[in-house]
Design a protein around this motif. Structure first.
Motif, PDB file in Angstrom:
ATOM      1  N   ALA A   1       1.109  -1.196  -0.093  1.00 48.10           N
ATOM      2  CA  ALA A   1      -0.019   0.094   0.043  1.00 48.10           C
ATOM      3  C   ALA A   1       0.759   1.255  -0.051  1.00 48.10           C
ATOM      4  N   ALA A   2       2.060   0.962   0.385  1.00 54.34           N
ATOM      5  CA  ALA A   2       3.181   2.402   0.319  1.00 54.34           C
ATOM      6  C   ALA A   2       4.557   1.716   0.249  1.00 54.34           C
ATOM      7  N   PRO A   3       5.194   2.820  -0.509  1.00 49.63           N
ATOM      8  CA  PRO A   3       6.652   2.220  -0.981  1.00 49.63           C
ATOM      9  C   PRO A   3       7.354   1.636   0.441  1.00 49.63           C
ATOM     10  N   ALA A   4       7.661   0.382   0.406  1.00 45.93           N
ATOM     11  CA  ALA A   4       8.568  -0.233   1.282  1.00 45.93           C
ATOM     12  C   ALA A   4       8.959  -1.639   0.738  1.00 45.93           C
ATOM     13  N   LEU A   5      10.029  -2.135   1.202  1.00 43.33           N
ATOM     14  CA  LEU A   5      10.554  -3.432   0.742  1.00 43.33           C
ATOM     15  C   LEU A   5      10.788  -4.297   2.384  1.00 43.33           C
ATOM     16  N   ALA A   6       9.749  -4.692   2.972  1.00 40.43           N
ATOM     17  CA  ALA A   6       9.985  -5.176   4.140  1.00 40.43           C
ATOM     18  C   ALA A   6      10.041  -6.687   4.309  1.00 40.43           C
ATOM     19  N   SER A   7       9.877  -7.296   3.086  1.00 41.54           N
ATOM     20  CA  SER A   7       9.842  -8.714   3.082  1.00 41.54           C
ATOM     21  C   SER A   7      10.268  -9.127   1.633  1.00 41.54           C
ATOM     22  N   LEU A   8      10.956 -10.390   1.724  1.00 46.32           N
ATOM     23  CA  LEU A   8      11.028 -11.016   0.404  1.00 46.32           C
ATOM     24  C   LEU A   8      11.405 -12.252   0.329  1.00 46.32           C
ATOM     25  N   ALA A   9      10.644 -13.063  -0.514  1.00 48.84           N
ATOM     26  CA  ALA A   9      10.769 -14.514  -0.443  1.00 48.84           C
ATOM     27  C   ALA A   9      11.227 -15.049  -1.972  1.00 48.84           C
ATOM     28  N   VAL A  10      11.685 -16.255  -2.184  1.00 45.71           N
ATOM     29  CA  VAL A  10      11.685 -16.728  -3.254  1.00 45.71           C
ATOM     30  C   VAL A  10      11.254 -18.197  -3.421  1.00 45.71           C
ATOM     31  N   ALA A  11      10.290 -18.738  -4.475  1.00 41.57           N
ATOM     32  CA  ALA A  11      10.059 -20.119  -4.796  1.00 41.57           C
ATOM     33  C   ALA A  11      10.241 -20.192  -5.933  1.00 41.57           C
ATOM     34  N   MET A  12      10.386 -21.828  -5.951  1.00 43.54           N
ATOM     35  CA  MET A  12      10.712 -22.528  -7.302  1.00 43.54           C
ATOM     36  C   MET A  12      10.263 -23.853  -7.288  1.00 43.54           C
ATOM     37  N   CYS A  13       9.914 -24.378  -8.294  1.00 43.71           N
ATOM     38  CA  CYS A  13       9.479 -25.902  -8.532  1.00 43.71           C
ATOM     39  C   CYS A  13      10.761 -26.749  -8.445  1.00 43.71           C
ATOM     40  N   SER A  14      10.833 -27.859  -7.897  1.00 41.60           N
ATOM     41  CA  SER A  14      11.720 -28.799  -7.616  1.00 41.60           C
ATOM     42  C   SER A  14      11.049 -30.089  -8.542  1.00 41.60           C
ATOM     43  N   PRO A  15      12.111 -30.619  -9.180  1.00 36.44           N
ATOM     44  CA  PRO A  15      11.786 -31.997  -9.690  1.00 36.44           C
ATOM     45  C   PRO A  15      11.484 -33.111  -8.841  1.00 36.44           C
ATOM     46  N   ARG A  16      12.009 -32.953  -7.702  1.00 34.28           N
ATOM     47  CA  ARG A  16      12.020 -33.760  -6.521  1.00 34.28           C
ATOM     48  C   ARG A  16      10.640 -33.882  -5.625  1.00 34.28           C
ATOM     49  N   ASP A  17       9.976 -32.742  -5.980  1.00 35.27           N
ATOM     50  CA  ASP A  17       8.724 -32.433  -4.891  1.00 35.27           C
ATOM     51  C   ASP A  17       7.627 -31.997  -5.590  1.00 35.27           C
ATOM     52  N   SER A  18       6.217 -32.268  -5.340  1.00 32.92           N
ATOM     53  CA  SER A  18       5.317 -31.573  -5.952  1.00 32.92           C
ATOM     54  C   SER A  18       5.119 -30.152  -5.689  1.00 32.92           C
ATOM     55  N   VAL A  19       5.553 -29.944  -4.544  1.00 34.06           N
ATOM     56  CA  VAL A  19       5.179 -28.335  -3.700  1.00 34.06           C
ATOM     57  C   VAL A  19       6.576 -27.582  -4.060  1.00 34.06           C
ATOM     58  N   PRO A  20       6.469 -26.521  -4.449  1.00 27.48           N
ATOM     59  CA  PRO A  20       7.485 -25.614  -4.829  1.00 27.48           C
ATOM     60  C   PRO A  20       8.406 -25.454  -3.443  1.00 27.48           C
ATOM     61  N   VAL A  21       9.820 -25.250  -3.617  1.00 25.69           N
ATOM     62  CA  VAL A  21      10.670 -25.066  -2.600  1.00 25.69           C
ATOM     63  C   VAL A  21      10.489 -23.449  -2.286  1.00 25.69           C
ATOM     64  N   ALA A  22      10.476 -22.958  -1.142  1.00 26.71           N
ATOM     65  CA  ALA A  22      10.323 -21.513  -0.889  1.00 26.71           C
ATOM     66  C   ALA A  22      11.423 -21.110   0.344  1.00 26.71           C
ATOM     67  N   ALA A  23      11.958 -19.839   0.210  1.00 25.37           N
ATOM     68  CA  ALA A  23      12.756 -19.546   1.287  1.00 25.37           C
ATOM     69  C   ALA A  23      12.583 -18.029   1.315  1.00 25.37           C
TER      70      ALA A  23
END
Length: 124
Positions: free
Chosen positions: A44-66
């Motif tokens: 709602a306002a200019p800020a970068l308070a959090s950042l996460a990444v996720a990607m698909c993995s060939p070993r799991d049906s649920v994407p890996v996230a950090a």
């Protein structure tokens, strides 16, 4: 709900800004499509308070996230990144910068993003 596209395919990057009123709050979105990934900022306002990444993995049906930035106990960015990575099969970076982390509200956020993805697939 408003949408404003900006940016062409310069160096494989496409920018797309849109906003909407979800419940009582005006929420802004900024999407930056890179070659094989997507950066999505929500706030709602200019800020970068959090950042996460996720990607698909060939070993799991649920994407890996950090979580990369912010409070590691706040999993809103990571969960949203996981769900979008599952849908797009891309590496997704999400910065969720809203106080409201209620699951019903984040579902509204996710649905608004998916609406925009359907309307402007070339931007995502």
């Amino acid at each position: 709900m408003e949408a404003a596209g900006s940016g062409g395919a310069a160096a494989g990057i496409a920018l797309h800004d849109f906003s909407g009123r979800l419940g009582e709050q005006r929420v802004h979105f900024h999407a930056m499509r890179l070659r094989d990934s997507l950066f999505l900022w929500v706030g709602a306002a200019p800020a970068l308070a959090s950042l996460a990444v996720a990607m698909c993995s060939p070993r799991d049906s649920v994407p890996v996230a950090a979580s990369l930035l912010g409070d590691p106990s706040d999993t809103t960015s990571a969960c949203l990144a996981q769900r979008l990575a599952s849908k797009t099969k891309k590496q997704i970076f999400v910065s969720y910068n809203l106080q409201n982390t209620d699951s019903s509200f984040t579902l509204l956020i996710e649905n608004r993003i998916k609406e925009e993805m359907m309307a402007f697939p070339e931007k995502f």
